[in-house]
Design an enzyme around this catalytic site. Structure first.
Site, PDB file in Angstrom:
ATOM      1  CB  ILE A  94     -24.433 -60.289  17.865  1.00  0.00           C
ATOM      2  CG1 ILE A  94     -25.269 -59.115  18.390  1.00  0.00           C
ATOM      3  CG2 ILE A  94     -22.988 -59.877  17.717  1.00  0.00           C
ATOM      4  CD1 ILE A  94     -24.836 -58.637  19.767  1.00  0.00           C
ATOM      5  CE  LYS A 115     -33.781 -41.006  21.321  1.00  0.00           C
ATOM      6  NZ  LYS A 115     -34.695 -40.357  22.280  1.00  0.00           N
ATOM      7  CD  GLU A 133     -27.184 -53.329  25.657  1.00  0.00           C
ATOM      8  OE1 GLU A 133     -26.081 -53.839  25.858  1.00  0.00           O
ATOM      9  OE2 GLU A 133     -27.519 -52.876  24.550  1.00  0.00           O
ATOM     10  CB  THR A 153     -35.308 -57.588  13.291  1.00  0.00           C
ATOM     11  OG1 THR A 153     -35.245 -56.260  12.744  1.00  0.00           O
ATOM     12  CG2 THR A 153     -35.182 -58.603  12.157  1.00  0.00           C
ATOM     13  CG  PHE A 174     -26.508 -62.369  24.555  1.00  0.00           C
ATOM     14  CD1 PHE A 174     -27.617 -61.807  23.939  1.00  0.00           C
ATOM     15  CD2 PHE A 174     -26.305 -63.724  24.430  1.00  0.00           C
ATOM     16  CE1 PHE A 174     -28.507 -62.587  23.219  1.00  0.00           C
ATOM     17  CE2 PHE A 174     -27.183 -64.519  23.708  1.00  0.00           C
ATOM     18  CZ  PHE A 174     -28.281 -63.949  23.105  1.00  0.00           C
ATOM     19  N   PRO A 222     -39.591 -53.229  12.032  1.00  0.00           N
ATOM     20  CG  PRO A 222     -41.620 -52.172  11.620  1.00  0.00           C
ATOM     21  CD  PRO A 222     -40.310 -52.476  10.982  1.00  0.00           C
TER      22      PRO A 222
END
Length: 705
Positions: A469, A665, A669, A598, A244, A596
């Site tokens: 991650i 893209k 976030e 994940t 994160f 799709p």
């Protein structure tokens, strides 16, 4: 050469994680689990003083304890170099330059490392080490309007100030003005896997087995700190249990390298959950003032957003909370500015959607307030202020799909049936309300390199210094490579998390998958060219390399962003102060969705964090000691299963981008942006009372009239 059977369409279809079985069976080992011969264990000792100097350190008694090998501190630690450029030209955080002096800049500052034969011995000795300080008065007072704030220098990612037009004049001409202050608290990453690193020297080369978001990033910083040739440093990080933004270069990695260098044996340092609150970075609290001026119909004449964040006395970090307005809404006058104040606290750092997450709470709440004042539907208000080009930059948009997200979201959420008047809907003791907000995040791409190998057994291996991650990056890259090779995904093996694979973008800024995909495609194209003549594959395979630098730097300047529309329904009990989110919907537009399965997990995870941000998360510091109150997951509340309702996340089909053949893209976030504002706006709709300060705790709800 084996026959390549064309098989298209792996990208865009759901695939379980390629390493999923290894993780659920325990076969996948994380940084703190990998065995090494003669492994020693380090335990960091953190300052209990908030500011001052180390007067004395009782190392003699500790060195006599069972199993203790050494104690490193400012009097005996290796000297480090700090005058080097950090990641992407940013100033390095000198908090990682451990044990270089006797000064203490904040509570929780590392003052020593105890190394012992076992972890238990190291911890016992570290807790027994007596450190005495000459304490000085400290300042942790963060608030709007306090003295000592300043405008930071421009960074590669965010100018401190942007302006066009005359803000004050347009506010004076406006029929409707919203002028409000919003605050967000200190927030922490708290990934499931703690920060852990093991350092060792092997044949004159330093190796670090670590949990990080960019092995090349960590390699470069360690080489600079210890004045080493980067080629003599290898960093491996195969499996990561969440990051994160917190898993960059931290004190525990530097401590492990120091100890391994001094002792010439492997040393492991793992942070406790409590230590992570001091050493792993966090999201700075923010104080934000938003001023909106509009005509009676809601068309913006003025948009002003001023944001303040704190940073430590040893490192300047900007939380760019005023950024969202620079790309979202047009206005005749546009002014956004950031200010910083240095306090006696640890250094903040990147945290999921840095700047944009807290900034969207303030801006999207203010937009909702403006919609109420104008008597305009919140979605319609946003439509009336859609820009044709970048509101500040003037650059063309590489696709602008925000209102398409709102239209689809409104249809699926049942927005048309909403009575805009607040405080009218009830379900027994609960007041019900709905709210919405915009999501957006910059869609960036950075140069990366990769290698692709055709193996003699008919399979293919891709090597790239990517980091997974928890987002499913390893699986996404497998699908991307399979499509580029025109083979089934089970014929492709992707190796990641090793600085020896060459430079590549870190897992951060929602830029990882896009950046890595460019490099993988380039490597595969080069490989296919080498294989075009046919012939047998030799035992060592055939390898080709790809570098996306030239292609990415040639991209024309445009406003490149992903978008989304967040919707929330809440129930509020003003008798108990309880707020429950009953349902959420997010409709997003983020180019091609690679996997799709994940991707939905990423969106839902971000929206869940938005609930947590809106209602729960708040780190509190004791003014007397300068330290956290409840630095653990009992004192720092996050959303639990009972707090998370049915969350639906979906996306629009990708629009073609003539400049970007990859057209991916980032989404890591995007899911959190706007989510807290949607919840807060729904609480207003339920109660008629506006909450401008997060989290919306029960005691704040109980102040309702």
């Amino acid at each position: 050469m084996s026959t390549v059977i064309p098989l298209k369409g792996s990208v865009g279809t759901a695939h379980t994680r390629v390493e999923g079985r290894a993780k659920v069976t325990g076969a996948a080992r994380f940084a703190g689990e990998i065995p090494f011969a003669e492994l020693a264990y380090g335990w960091l000792v953190l300052s209990t003083a908030a500011r001052g100097r180390i007067r004395s350190m009782g190392t003699d008694a500790v060195l006599a304890m069972p199993g203790v090998i050494t104690v490193l501190h400012h009097g005996n630690a290796p000297r480090l170099e700090t005058g080097y450029p950090g990641l992407m030209g940013m100033q390095p955080d000198v908090s990682i330059a451990l044990f270089q002096h006797d000064r203490v800049p904040h509570s929780g500052w590392p003052v020593a490392l105890v190394v012992a034969e076992t972890s238990e011995q190291a911890r016992e000795a570290a807790e027994a080490l007596v450190v005495r300080y000459d304490e000085e008065p400290h300042d942790i007072d963060f608030r709007a309007g306090r003295p000592g704030t300043y405008a930071p220098a421009a960074t590669p990612h965010a100018a401190a100030v942007s302006s066009k037009g005359n803000l004050e004049a347009e506010l004076a001409r406006s029929a409707v003005v919203v002028d409000a202050e919003y605050t967000t608290p200190e927030e922490h990453h708290s990934p499931m896997e703690p920060h852990a690193a093991t350092a060792r020297w092997e044949a004159g080369r330093l190796e670090l087995v670590d949990s990080n978001q960019g092995s090349g990033w960590v390699q470069g910083e360690l080489a600079a700190l210890f004045s080493l040739d980067p080629a003599s440093v290898r960093v491996r990080s195969e499996h990561i249990g969440g990051g994160f933004g917190s898993k960059g270069v931290r004190a525990h990695q530097v401590a492990a390298v120091m100890a391994a260098t001094v002792l010439q044996r492997p040393v492991r340092v793992v942070l406790t959950r409590r230590q992570m609150f001091s050493l792993a970075g966090y999201r700075s609290p923010t104080a934000q003032r938003v001023r909106l001026g509009a005509d009676a119909d809601g068309r913006l004449r003025a948009l002003g957003h001023d944001a303040l964040n704190l940073t430590s006395t040893v490192h300047e970090y900007l939380e760019p909370s005023a950024m969202p307005g620079r790309v979202l809404y047009d206005a005749d006058a546009h002014h956004t500015a950031h200010r910083i104040v240095r306090l006696d606290v640890p250094s903040p750092t990147f945290m999921r959607a840095p700047g944009t997450a807290p900034g969207s709470f303030a801006l999207e709440s203010a937009l909702d307030e403006l919609a109420v004042e104008c008597g305009v539907d919140p979605i319609e208000l946003r439509a009336r202020n859609e820009p044709v080009t970048g509101p500040v930059s003037g650059l063309p948009f590489a696709g602008r799909t925000l209102m398409a997200c709102f239209r689809e979201g409104a249809r699926r959420f049942g927005w048309a049936d909403r009575d805009p008047r607040p405080g009218l809907r009830r379900d027994g003791r609960w007041l019900l309300g709905t709210g919405t907000a915009t999501a957006t995040y910059h869609a960036g791409t950075a140069p990366s390199t990769a290698a692709a190998t055709a193996e003699a057994d008919g399979g293919f291996t891709v090597r790239i210094s990517a980091a997974d991650i928890g987002t499913g990056a390893r699986t996404a890259l497998t699908l991307i490579a399979a499509d580029a090779l025109e083979v089934a995904p089970d014929r492709v093996r992707v190796l990641i998390g090793d600085s020896d694979f060459g430079p590549a973008m870190i897992a951060g800024g929602s830029m990882g998958t896009s950046s890595w995909a460019w490099a993988v495609n380039a490597a595969v194209a080069a490989l296919r060219e080498r294989l075009a003549d046919g012939g047998d594959i030799p035992p060592e395979g055939v390898t080709a390399y790809g570098d996306s630098t030239a292609a990415i730097t040639a991209l024309p300047p445009k406003e490149r962003h992903s978008y989304g529309a967040q919707f929330a329904e809440v129930a509020v009990d003003t008798g108990t102060g309880e707020v429950r989110v009953r349902r959420m919907l997010g409709i997003f537009s983020a180019g091609r969705i690679v996997n799709p399965l994940t991707a939905r997990g990423q969106f839902v995870g971000g929206m869940t964090w938005g609930i947590s941000m809106a209602l729960h998360e708040e780190a509190v510091r004791d003014r007397a000691s300068g330290a956290h109150v409840g630095a653990d997951l009992a004192g720092y509340h996050v959303a639990a299963h009972a707090d998370v309702p049915h969350i639906e996340a979906d996306w629009l089909p990708a629009e073609p981008d003539e400049d970007d053949p990859v057209n991916i893209k980032g989404i890591g976030e995007l899911g959190i942006v706007g989510a807290a504002a949607a919840v807060a706006n729904a609480v207003w709709h339920a109660t008629g009372v506006r909450h401008r300060h997060l989290p919306i705790r029960p005691d704040r709800v109980l102040t309702l009239p």
